[in-house]
Design a protein around this motif. Structure first.
Motif, PDB file in Angstrom:
ATOM      1  N   PHE A 134      50.126  32.957  39.023  1.00  9.90           N
ATOM      2  CA  PHE A 134      49.800  32.665  40.414  1.00  9.90           C
ATOM      3  C   PHE A 134      49.125  33.861  41.073  1.00  9.90           C
ATOM      4  CE2 PHE A 134      50.462  32.551  44.963  1.00  9.90           C
ATOM      5  CZ  PHE A 134      50.040  31.270  45.270  1.00  9.90           C
ATOM      6  N   GLY A 135      49.563  35.054  40.707  1.00 13.07           N
ATOM      7  CA  GLY A 135      48.946  36.258  41.253  1.00 13.07           C
ATOM      8  C   GLY A 135      47.469  36.336  40.919  1.00 13.07           C
ATOM      9  N   ALA A 136      47.108  35.875  39.727  1.00 11.24           N
ATOM     10  CA  ALA A 136      45.702  35.874  39.321  1.00 11.24           C
ATOM     11  C   ALA A 136      44.888  34.917  40.190  1.00 11.24           C
ATOM     12  CB  ALA A 136      45.585  35.486  37.851  1.00 11.24           C
ATOM     13  N   VAL A 137      45.491  33.782  40.527  1.00  3.88           N
ATOM     14  CA  VAL A 137      44.814  32.831  41.416  1.00  3.88           C
ATOM     15  C   VAL A 137      44.661  33.439  42.807  1.00  3.88           C
ATOM     16  CG1 VAL A 137      44.981  30.577  42.555  1.00  3.88           C
ATOM     17  CG2 VAL A 137      45.629  30.812  40.149  1.00  3.88           C
ATOM     18  N   ALA A 138      45.722  34.021  43.323  1.00  4.10           N
ATOM     19  CA  ALA A 138      45.702  34.602  44.663  1.00  4.10           C
ATOM     20  C   ALA A 138      44.661  35.711  44.771  1.00  4.10           C
ATOM     21  CB  ALA A 138      47.092  35.130  45.016  1.00  4.10           C
ATOM     22  N   ALA A 139      44.509  36.477  43.690  1.00  2.00           N
ATOM     23  CA  ALA A 139      43.551  37.582  43.705  1.00  2.00           C
ATOM     24  C   ALA A 139      42.112  37.086  43.878  1.00  2.00           C
ATOM     25  CB  ALA A 139      43.673  38.392  42.421  1.00  2.00           C
ATOM     26  N   CYS A 140      41.841  35.883  43.403  1.00  2.00           N
ATOM     27  CA  CYS A 140      40.481  35.336  43.503  1.00  2.00           C
ATOM     28  C   CYS A 140      40.056  35.090  44.948  1.00  2.00           C
ATOM     29  CB  CYS A 140      40.376  34.034  42.707  1.00  2.00           C
ATOM     30  SG  CYS A 140      40.562  34.236  40.930  1.00  2.00           S
ATOM     31  N   TYR A 141      41.022  34.821  45.813  1.00  2.00           N
ATOM     32  CA  TYR A 141      40.698  34.543  47.213  1.00  2.00           C
ATOM     33  C   TYR A 141      40.137  35.765  47.928  1.00  2.00           C
ATOM     34  CZ  TYR A 141      42.939  29.979  46.896  1.00  2.00           C
ATOM     35  OH  TYR A 141      43.241  28.680  46.553  1.00  2.00           O
ATOM     36  N   SER A 142      40.444  36.955  47.425  1.00  2.00           N
ATOM     37  CA  SER A 142      39.952  38.175  48.071  1.00  2.00           C
ATOM     38  C   SER A 142      38.646  38.670  47.462  1.00  2.00           C
ATOM     39  CB  SER A 142      41.017  39.277  47.982  1.00  2.00           C
ATOM     40  OG  SER A 142      41.300  39.608  46.634  1.00  2.00           O
ATOM     41  N   PRO A 178      34.696  38.999  46.826  1.00  2.00           N
ATOM     42  CA  PRO A 178      33.561  38.832  47.755  1.00  2.00           C
ATOM     43  C   PRO A 178      32.761  37.562  47.458  1.00  2.00           C
ATOM     44  CG  PRO A 178      33.076  40.498  46.103  1.00  2.00           C
ATOM     45  CD  PRO A 178      34.531  40.163  45.948  1.00  2.00           C
ATOM     46  N   ARG A 179      32.150  37.009  48.493  1.00  2.00           N
ATOM     47  CA  ARG A 179      31.344  35.806  48.327  1.00  2.00           C
ATOM     48  C   ARG A 179      30.170  35.783  49.313  1.00  2.00           C
ATOM     49  NH1 ARG A 179      35.449  31.114  50.678  1.00  2.00           N
ATOM     50  NH2 ARG A 179      36.465  32.394  52.264  1.00  2.00           N
ATOM     51  N   SER A 180      29.568  36.956  49.453  1.00  2.00           N
ATOM     52  CA  SER A 180      28.433  37.077  50.381  1.00  2.00           C
ATOM     53  C   SER A 180      27.134  36.591  49.771  1.00  2.00           C
ATOM     54  CB  SER A 180      28.275  38.545  50.823  1.00  2.00           C
ATOM     55  OG  SER A 180      29.450  38.996  51.474  1.00  2.00           O
ATOM     56  N   THR A 181      26.994  36.725  48.450  1.00  2.00           N
ATOM     57  CA  THR A 181      25.763  36.330  47.777  1.00  2.00           C
ATOM     58  C   THR A 181      26.040  35.185  46.814  1.00  2.00           C
ATOM     59  OG1 THR A 181      26.056  37.834  45.912  1.00  2.00           O
ATOM     60  CG2 THR A 181      24.992  38.735  47.887  1.00  2.00           C
ATOM     61  N   ALA A 182      24.976  34.562  46.340  1.00  2.00           N
ATOM     62  CA  ALA A 182      25.119  33.471  45.378  1.00  2.00           C
ATOM     63  C   ALA A 182      25.792  33.963  44.103  1.00  2.00           C
ATOM     64  CB  ALA A 182      23.747  32.882  45.054  1.00  2.00           C
ATOM     65  N   GLU A 183      25.440  35.186  43.702  1.00  2.00           N
ATOM     66  CA  GLU A 183      26.034  35.751  42.490  1.00  2.00           C
ATOM     67  C   GLU A 183      27.531  35.980  42.664  1.00  2.00           C
ATOM     68  OE1 GLU A 183      23.329  36.870  43.967  1.00  2.00           O
ATOM     69  OE2 GLU A 183      21.768  36.387  42.480  1.00  2.00           O
ATOM     70  N   GLU A 184      27.901  36.493  43.831  1.00  2.00           N
ATOM     71  CA  GLU A 184      29.315  36.734  44.099  1.00  2.00           C
ATOM     72  C   GLU A 184      30.087  35.421  44.167  1.00  2.00           C
ATOM     73  OE1 GLU A 184      29.121  40.923  46.644  1.00  2.00           O
ATOM     74  OE2 GLU A 184      29.229  38.997  47.689  1.00  2.00           O
ATOM     75  N   LYS A 185      29.494  34.412  44.771  1.00  2.00           N
ATOM     76  CA  LYS A 185      30.151  33.113  44.852  1.00  2.00           C
ATOM     77  C   LYS A 185      30.357  32.511  43.461  1.00  2.00           C
ATOM     78  CE  LYS A 185      28.449  31.869  49.467  1.00  2.00           C
ATOM     79  NZ  LYS A 185      27.567  30.969  50.238  1.00  2.00           N
ATOM     80  N   ALA A 186      29.345  32.672  42.604  1.00  2.00           N
ATOM     81  CA  ALA A 186      29.446  32.142  41.243  1.00  2.00           C
ATOM     82  C   ALA A 186      30.536  32.869  40.462  1.00  2.00           C
ATOM     83  CB  ALA A 186      28.108  32.273  40.530  1.00  2.00           C
ATOM     84  N   ALA A 187      30.589  34.190  40.631  1.00  2.00           N
ATOM     85  CA  ALA A 187      31.604  34.989  39.927  1.00  2.00           C
ATOM     86  C   ALA A 187      33.003  34.620  40.425  1.00  2.00           C
ATOM     87  CB  ALA A 187      31.349  36.467  40.142  1.00  2.00           C
ATOM     88  N   ARG A 188      33.121  34.395  41.733  1.00  2.00           N
ATOM     89  CA  ARG A 188      34.409  34.021  42.317  1.00  2.00           C
ATOM     90  C   ARG A 188      34.856  32.655  41.813  1.00  2.00           C
ATOM     91  NH1 ARG A 188      36.277  31.286  46.995  1.00  2.00           N
ATOM     92  NH2 ARG A 188      38.070  32.285  48.027  1.00  2.00           N
ATOM     93  N   THR A 189      33.936  31.726  41.758  1.00  2.00           N
ATOM     94  CA  THR A 189      34.272  30.379  41.276  1.00  2.00           C
ATOM     95  C   THR A 189      34.704  30.418  39.814  1.00  2.00           C
ATOM     96  OG1 THR A 189      32.752  29.308  42.820  1.00  2.00           O
ATOM     97  CG2 THR A 189      33.359  28.066  40.852  1.00  2.00           C
ATOM     98  N   LYS A 190      33.988  31.181  39.010  1.00  2.00           N
ATOM     99  CA  LYS A 190      34.326  31.290  37.594  1.00  2.00           C
ATOM    100  C   LYS A 190      35.712  31.902  37.408  1.00  2.00           C
ATOM    101  CE  LYS A 190      32.675  33.151  33.179  1.00  2.00           C
ATOM    102  NZ  LYS A 190      31.607  33.934  32.495  1.00  2.00           N
ATOM    103  N   ALA A 191      35.978  32.972  38.158  1.00  2.00           N
ATOM    104  CA  ALA A 191      37.277  33.634  38.050  1.00  2.00           C
ATOM    105  C   ALA A 191      38.396  32.710  38.507  1.00  2.00           C
ATOM    106  CB  ALA A 191      37.281  34.918  38.882  1.00  2.00           C
ATOM    107  N   MET A 192      38.131  31.957  39.580  1.00  2.87           N
ATOM    108  CA  MET A 192      39.132  31.033  40.095  1.00  2.87           C
ATOM    109  C   MET A 192      39.462  29.936  39.092  1.00  2.87           C
ATOM    110  SD  MET A 192      41.164  30.139  42.571  1.00  2.87           S
ATOM    111  CE  MET A 192      40.619  30.858  44.143  1.00  2.87           C
ATOM    112  N   GLN A 193      38.432  29.406  38.435  1.00  3.72           N
ATOM    113  CA  GLN A 193      38.652  28.356  37.451  1.00  3.72           C
ATOM    114  C   GLN A 193      39.448  28.868  36.264  1.00  3.72           C
ATOM    115  OE1 GLN A 193      37.664  24.863  37.533  1.00  3.72           O
ATOM    116  NE2 GLN A 193      37.782  25.544  39.656  1.00  3.72           N
ATOM    117  N   THR A 194      39.164  30.087  35.842  1.00  4.03           N
ATOM    118  CA  THR A 194      39.920  30.694  34.736  1.00  4.03           C
ATOM    119  C   THR A 194      41.377  30.896  35.132  1.00  4.03           C
ATOM    120  OG1 THR A 194      37.950  31.835  33.903  1.00  4.03           O
ATOM    121  CG2 THR A 194      40.095  32.700  33.225  1.00  4.03           C
TER     122      THR A 194
END
Length: 215
Positions: free
Chosen positions: A87-95, A97-113
């Motif tokens: 659960f901690g790994a999921v929670a960490a994804c919320y913090s 960055p998601r300012s750019t398309a690249e950051e949003k993609a990286a965040r989504t990938k990490a969240m799915q994992t």
């Protein structure tokens, strides 16, 4: 609780942490700890049985069962920590960055994992609890009848822990985008439930037969 170590935590401390306004430990850790208590109760019945002349005919079989219940007890205790970590790994994804398309993609990938891990851990907890339900019948049928009420308690605890863990599986699958993985997990959950229901009924029947009271 930042650094959970259930194996070395007094039960009152764990319960205080569980009651606090923090994300971890949560339901998955509680399910794992409950399952671990079920395993401990089965071990108790077996420890009142193995090594006694009266049960020599089933000594070898039940000693093997005892070894397994102790392994499951330790595994479930460890999974209480693993669930908090997942659960901690999921929670960490919320913090992230998601300012750019690249950051949003990286965040989504990490969240799915992370969500995948958060589904797999409680499923493993439920599998171990299902195994305890399967082991309860032979323990009740062949173990010391003076403590079979504890095997009955173990069955109820394992059943509750199993379904409690599956709540955490389902909630994380809800947000996963990997349809193949989600479909496979739903099929595995359905199969596990069917097996667990059958073994729970058998466990209750075995305990009832020995105790002479409906459990």
């Amino acid at each position: 609780m930042t650094d959970l170590d259930t194996a070395g935590t007094p039960i009152e401390t764990f319960l205080n942490d569980l009651a606090a306004g923090e994300s971890t430990p949560g339901g998955g850790a509680a399910a794992a700890l409950t399952g671990s208590q079920a395993a401990a109760l089965l071990s108790m019945v077996l420890n009142f049985t193995v090594g006694r002349k009266k049960y020599a005919a089933v000594e070898e079989e039940l000693r093997g069962v005892l070894q397994r219940t102790e392994e499951v007890r330790a595994d479930l205790l460890a999974y209480a920590d693993k669930d908090a970590e997942a659960f901690g790994a999921v929670a960490a994804c919320y913090s992230m960055p998601r300012s750019t398309a690249e950051e949003k993609a990286a965040r989504t990938k990490a969240m799915q994992t992370a969500l995948r891990g958060a589904a797999e851990v409680p499923f493993s907890i439920s599998e171990l609890c299902a195994e305890l339900l399967e082991l309860t019948s032979p323990v009740a049928e062949k173990g010391n009848p003076n403590v079979v009420s504890d095997a009955a308690t173990a069955a109820h605890l394992a059943y509750a822990a199993l379904y409690s863990a599956l709540v955490n599986v389902d909630i994380n699958l809800k947000y996963l985008k990997d349809d193949t993985f989600v479909s496979r997990m739903h099929a595995d959950v359905a199969e596990l439930k069917a097996s667990a229901e059958s073994n729970y009924i058998a466990a209750r029947a075995a305990c009832t037969n020995v105790l002479g009271v409906e459990i």
